[in-house]
Design a protein around this motif. Structure first.
Motif, short mmCIF file in Angstrom:
data_model
loop_
_atom_site.label_atom_id
_atom_site.label_comp_id
_atom_site.label_asym_id
_atom_site.label_seq_id
_atom_site.Cartn_x
_atom_site.Cartn_y
_atom_site.Cartn_z
N ILE A 20 0.82 -1.22 0.00
CA ILE A 20 0.00 0.00 0.00
C ILE A 20 0.85 1.26 0.00
N LEU A 21 1.89 1.30 0.79
CA LEU A 21 2.68 2.52 0.95
C LEU A 21 3.99 2.51 0.15
N ASP A 22 4.04 1.69 -0.88
CA ASP A 22 5.27 1.60 -1.67
C ASP A 22 5.20 2.34 -3.01
N GLY A 23 4.01 2.50 -3.57
CA GLY A 23 3.88 3.18 -4.86
C GLY A 23 4.36 2.36 -6.04
N ILE A 24 4.35 1.04 -5.88
CA ILE A 24 4.90 0.15 -6.90
C ILE A 24 4.06 0.15 -8.18
N GLY A 25 2.73 0.15 -8.05
CA GLY A 25 1.88 0.14 -9.24
C GLY A 25 2.14 1.35 -10.12
N ARG A 29 3.76 1.35 -13.99
CA ARG A 29 2.95 1.78 -15.12
C ARG A 29 3.03 3.28 -15.41
N GLY A 30 3.50 4.05 -14.45
CA GLY A 30 3.41 5.49 -14.60
C GLY A 30 1.98 5.92 -14.33
N GLY A 31 1.75 7.19 -14.19
CA GLY A 31 0.42 7.70 -13.92
C GLY A 31 0.30 9.13 -14.41
N ARG A 32 -0.83 9.72 -14.16
CA ARG A 32 -1.07 11.09 -14.60
C ARG A 32 -0.01 12.04 -14.03
N TRP A 33 0.38 11.83 -12.79
CA TRP A 33 1.28 12.76 -12.11
C TRP A 33 2.68 12.20 -11.87
N ASN A 34 2.98 11.01 -12.37
CA ASN A 34 4.33 10.46 -12.23
C ASN A 34 4.73 9.70 -13.49
N ARG A 35 6.02 9.75 -13.78
CA ARG A 35 6.55 9.01 -14.93
C ARG A 35 6.77 7.55 -14.54
N LYS A 36 6.78 6.69 -15.51
CA LYS A 36 7.11 5.29 -15.29
C LYS A 36 8.50 5.22 -14.67
N GLY A 37 8.65 4.41 -13.64
CA GLY A 37 9.91 4.28 -12.93
C GLY A 37 9.96 5.10 -11.65
N PRO A 39 8.13 5.90 -8.20
CA PRO A 39 7.03 5.46 -7.33
C PRO A 39 6.19 6.65 -6.86
N MET A 40 4.90 6.40 -6.70
CA MET A 40 3.98 7.43 -6.22
C MET A 40 2.78 6.71 -5.61
N ILE A 41 2.25 7.28 -4.55
CA ILE A 41 1.06 6.72 -3.91
C ILE A 41 -0.08 7.70 -4.13
N TYR A 42 -1.10 7.26 -4.84
CA TYR A 42 -2.25 8.09 -5.15
C TYR A 42 -3.31 7.87 -4.07
N LEU A 135 -1.04 13.15 -3.52
CA LEU A 135 0.08 12.31 -3.94
C LEU A 135 1.05 12.20 -2.77
N ILE A 136 1.40 10.98 -2.41
CA ILE A 136 2.40 10.75 -1.37
C ILE A 136 3.69 10.31 -2.06
N ASP A 137 4.78 10.95 -1.68
CA ASP A 137 6.09 10.60 -2.22
C ASP A 137 6.72 9.52 -1.34
N PRO A 138 6.74 8.27 -1.82
CA PRO A 138 7.32 7.20 -1.00
C PRO A 138 8.83 7.30 -0.82
N LEU A 139 9.48 8.22 -1.55
CA LEU A 139 10.92 8.41 -1.42
C LEU A 139 11.26 9.46 -0.36
N HIS A 140 10.26 10.15 0.16
CA HIS A 140 10.48 11.19 1.16
C HIS A 140 10.78 10.54 2.52
N PRO A 141 11.69 11.10 3.32
CA PRO A 141 12.02 10.50 4.62
C PRO A 141 10.82 10.37 5.57
N LEU A 142 9.84 11.27 5.49
CA LEU A 142 8.68 11.18 6.37
C LEU A 142 7.74 10.03 6.00
N ARG A 143 7.95 9.40 4.85
CA ARG A 143 7.10 8.26 4.46
C ARG A 143 7.17 7.17 5.54
#
Length: 163
Positions: A20-25, A29-37, A39-42, A135-143
């Motif tokens: 859930i909190l990894d942004g792997i999907g 696949r990429g998404g409207r607000w993130n490029r493929k490669g 991670p992003m949590i919508y 959008l949650i940035d799973p690469l941010h330290p607060l994640r």
């Protein structure tokens, strides 16, 4: 002044409950607000907006044919969201037919500029709603401080069209 929000919601298939909190999907696949490669949590500020955002991306799949869905409630640290207004977004952000190429770059730049865990954006599905996509940035330290506080099966009402 923006509201203080520390609970977000996500609807997804139950088969991916352990990520859930990894942004792997979004990463795969990429998404409207993130490029493929990337991670992003919508997520969204309300379960209703999550569901609407989920169903507009079904590409004709009947609701009755969906795999079991879950609603995830996520606790985030206080003051971890930067709210963006419509006039702060790139031209074409809300065009449902086209994903402007610059949206992913815009998002990355906003995360860098604000140094924030989350970006809250208006929904192009229900643009007049006070609810926001987040959008949650799973690469941010607060994640690491984000917590899943509830997971429930998400039933789909059979009265909905295509259900």
């Amino acid at each position: 002044m923006q509201p203080s929000v520390n609970r977000l919601y996500r609807i997804q298939s139950d088969s991916h409950r352990d990520t859930i909190l990894d942004g792997i999907g979004a990463q795969l696949r990429g998404g409207r607000w993130n490029r493929k490669g990337r991670p992003m949590i919508y997520t969204a500020t309300t379960p209703e907006l999550c569901f609407l955002e989920y169903i507009v991306h079904l590409e004709g799949t009947p609701l009755a044919d969906l795999p079991p869905l879950i609603l995830c409630e996520i606790k985030i640290p206080d003051n971890a969201i930067t709210f963006l207004r419509t006039d702060q977004l790139p031209v074409g952000w809300n065009d449902p037919e086209v994903t402007p190429a610059g949206l992913a770059q815009f998002t990355d730049a906003q995360f860098r500029q604000h140094g924030t865990l989350c970006l809250a954006l208006p929904s192009d599905v229900v643009p007049l709603s006070p609810s926001r996509n987040v959008l949650i940035d799973p690469l941010h330290p607060l994640r690491a401080e984000c917590q899943i506080i509830r997971i429930e099966s998400y039933p789909i009402d059979p009265r909905l069209p295509t259900a």
